[in-house]
Write a protein that holds these residues in place. Structure first.
Motif, PDB file in Angstrom:
ATOM      1  N   THR A  12       0.837  -1.194   0.000  1.00 53.75           N
ATOM      2  CA  THR A  12       0.000   0.000   0.000  1.00 53.75           C
ATOM      3  C   THR A  12       0.872   1.245   0.000  1.00 53.75           C
ATOM      4  N   ARG A  13       0.289   2.362  -0.383  1.00 51.68           N
ATOM      5  CA  ARG A  13       0.918   3.687  -0.302  1.00 51.68           C
ATOM      6  C   ARG A  13      -0.162   4.626   0.194  1.00 51.68           C
ATOM      7  N   GLY A  64      -5.675   3.727  16.401  1.00 50.98           N
ATOM      8  CA  GLY A  64      -6.756   2.765  16.564  1.00 50.98           C
ATOM      9  C   GLY A  64      -6.548   1.842  17.758  1.00 50.98           C
ATOM     10  N   ALA A  90      -2.868  -5.914  17.146  1.00 49.37           N
ATOM     11  CA  ALA A  90      -3.497  -4.908  18.004  1.00 49.37           C
ATOM     12  C   ALA A  90      -4.828  -5.362  18.598  1.00 49.37           C
ATOM     13  N   THR A  91      -5.587  -6.162  17.866  1.00 46.34           N
ATOM     14  CA  THR A  91      -6.906  -6.582  18.358  1.00 46.34           C
ATOM     15  C   THR A  91      -6.745  -7.317  19.691  1.00 46.34           C
ATOM     16  N   ASP A 159     -13.938  -4.543  15.837  1.00 42.94           N
ATOM     17  CA  ASP A 159     -12.697  -3.936  15.371  1.00 42.94           C
ATOM     18  C   ASP A 159     -12.910  -3.726  13.877  1.00 42.94           C
ATOM     19  N   THR A 187      -1.612   3.447   6.421  1.00 41.66           N
ATOM     20  CA  THR A 187      -1.737   2.325   5.487  1.00 41.66           C
ATOM     21  C   THR A 187      -3.190   2.046   5.097  1.00 41.66           C
ATOM     22  N   LYS A 188      -4.123   2.802   5.646  1.00 43.86           N
ATOM     23  CA  LYS A 188      -5.544   2.563   5.352  1.00 43.86           C
ATOM     24  C   LYS A 188      -5.996   3.465   4.185  1.00 43.86           C
ATOM     25  N   GLY A 195      -4.274   7.501  13.562  1.00 43.63           N
ATOM     26  CA  GLY A 195      -5.551   7.954  14.108  1.00 43.63           C
ATOM     27  C   GLY A 195      -6.483   6.800  14.367  1.00 43.63           C
ATOM     28  N   TYR A 287      -8.024  -4.080   0.996  1.00 40.85           N
ATOM     29  CA  TYR A 287      -6.961  -5.066   0.747  1.00 40.85           C
ATOM     30  C   TYR A 287      -7.383  -5.925  -0.447  1.00 40.85           C
ATOM     31  N   TYR A 318      -0.546 -10.668   5.291  1.00 40.59           N
ATOM     32  CA  TYR A 318      -1.527 -10.292   6.316  1.00 40.59           C
ATOM     33  C   TYR A 318      -2.617 -11.349   6.318  1.00 40.59           C
ATOM     34  N   PHE A 319      -2.863 -12.166   7.341  1.00 40.61           N
ATOM     35  CA  PHE A 319      -2.324 -12.095   8.676  1.00 40.61           C
ATOM     36  C   PHE A 319      -1.717 -13.446   9.043  1.00 40.61           C
TER      37      PHE A 319
END
Ligand code: T4K
Length: 381
Positions: A12-13, A64, A90-91, A159, A187-188, A195, A287, A318-319
């Protein structure tokens, strides 16, 4: 002949707004001399989000992960929490930081979200909540999970880190469950550099989250909760505010890339693409995962990943590994049988997708993948 890309192609960019627009916003920050702590741009960002999501029940955070941690804290979630093993670290970390015991249930084999029947089988008197993930922005089985939450009187938390901009039958996905957390990481598809956003059903929680993200301070002298520092600053808010105007354009570019991948890779033996979003779902195309069945494809997922690197293409697993297999968790959770999640984690590869990725480059990535499929097996990596 296929040659490597001159510049690396990442998974991603981040989208960046026109520099002149961001610079104009910076001038406002310079005039205000207000960099963080509930600044005016943060307030504008929250209001604009409220208008676009159709609810005032939201709060912004610096990322997040902290948003999710504080969600669990603010909702008073205790005990075991049934969750998915097929997610980003993170979850689960948020649960552990909140003192909860994660209980992993298996996922659906084709859409990768929590399997409601596995969730139900894992419910015990110690269960304190369900924490499901709209992984890749794919909506969970919303009705089945809501039904479980109702029947067993359990809070249902999503999530939705990957799912900002997703809606189901015209309803923004944050309207489902008791609370949803969205990540606005760079990356989103939509981001505010770093954020996080919480959207929740009960308006009374707004005050709790405002306090928790700012040390629990009600004013200079009254500290009402043992909060932390999870505030979004003005530079982040400015990025998010400006990106909201570009969301539809970003989505459309990603839709085209998604469609091209499906067209070019759709009939490759041993390469499985999850189903396209149903007519009821507005996707954000965050994705583009594919599953590699090694025997049929003739190479493993890891071999394909390495092969792509040889062409300067950096797809990501991922993942993988599954959360219960992490070094910090495997002694506690390693033995849990999770057949669908384990198979998916061993075969999944997420291909590059972002708004500025040229369609010609997507076609070239597909040609590289197809060339591996045709390569004589003995010559493979
Ligand atoms: N829940 C779920 C389900 C999540 O997936 C995440 C985060 C969270 C919760 C927590 O939300 P946050 O606290 O992050 O808001 C990335 C992200 O850091 C993370 O936000 C994301 N999920 C996770 C899936 O991916 P990495 O370590 O894989 O990212 P990284 O730095 O390797 O970036 C990937 C590629 O993107 C790079 O190879 C190059 C490109 N890139 C990246 C950045 C940051 C750029 O071109 N520019 C950039 O600025 O974790």
């Amino acid at each position: 002949m296929l040659v490597p890309f001159a510049e690396p192609i990442y998974v991603t960019r981040p989208f960046l707004p026109p520099l002149a627009d961001y610079a104009a916003g910076l001038e406002e920050i310079w005039r205000n001399v207000r960099l963080t702590n509930d600044g005016p741009i943060l307030r504008r960002f929250e209001s604009k989000l409220a208008r676009s999501l159709g609810t005032e029940n939201l709060a912004l955070f610096t990322n997040g992960t902290l948003a999710l941690h504080l969600a669990l804290r603010g909702l008073g979630i205790r005990g075991e929490v049934i969750t998915t093993p097929f997610t980003f670290a993170a979850t689960t970390h948020a649960l552990v930081w909140n003192g909860n015991q994660p209980v992993f249930a298996d996922i659906e084999p084709t859409t990768y979200t929590l399997d409601p029947s596995a969730v139900e089988a894992a419910i015990t008197p110690r269960t304190g909540a369900i924490l499901a993930v709209h992984v890749y922005g794919y909506p969970c089985r919303l009705e089945a999970l809501a039904d479980l939450a109702r029947r067993y009187r359990l809070p249902l938390i999503y999530d939705a880190a990957h799912a900002f901009g997703v809606s189901v039958e015209g309803r923004p996905i944050g309207q489902f469950g008791d609370l949803s957390m969205f990540s606005f990481h760079a990356t989103k598809p939509f981001h505010s550099i770093e954020g996080g956003l919480l959207v929740f059903g009960d308006g009374k929680q707004r005050r709790t989250f405002d306090l928790l993200r700012n040390f629990g301070l009600a004013n200079e002298t009254d500290v009402l909760l043992p909060g932390t520092n999870a505030k979004m600053n003005e530079f982040q808010a400015l990025m998010g505010l400006q990106l909201l105007d570009h969301l539809d354009g970003i989505r459309e570019r990603r839709r085209q890339i998604d469609a091209l991948y499906r067209d070019q890779l759709g009939n490759l033996p041993g390469l499985r693409i999850p189903p396209a979003p149903s007519v009821h779902v507005t996707s954000n195309y965050s994705y583009f995962p594919v599953e590699i069945e090694p025997t049929e494809f003739g190479a493993s997922r890891d071999q394909l990943c390495e092969f792509l690197k040889g062409y300067n293409v950096f797809a990501r697993r991922y993942f993988y590994p599954l959360v219960p297999d992490f070094a910090c968790y495997r002694d506690q959770f390693g033995a849990v049988p999770l057949p669908n999640a384990r198979r998916v984690a061993s075969q999944i590869l997420t291909l590059p997708i972002y708004d500025s990725l040229a369609l010609e480059d997507v076609a070239r990535i597909c040609a590289v993948i197809r060339s591996l499929e045709r390569l004589d097996r003995s010559k493979r990596v």
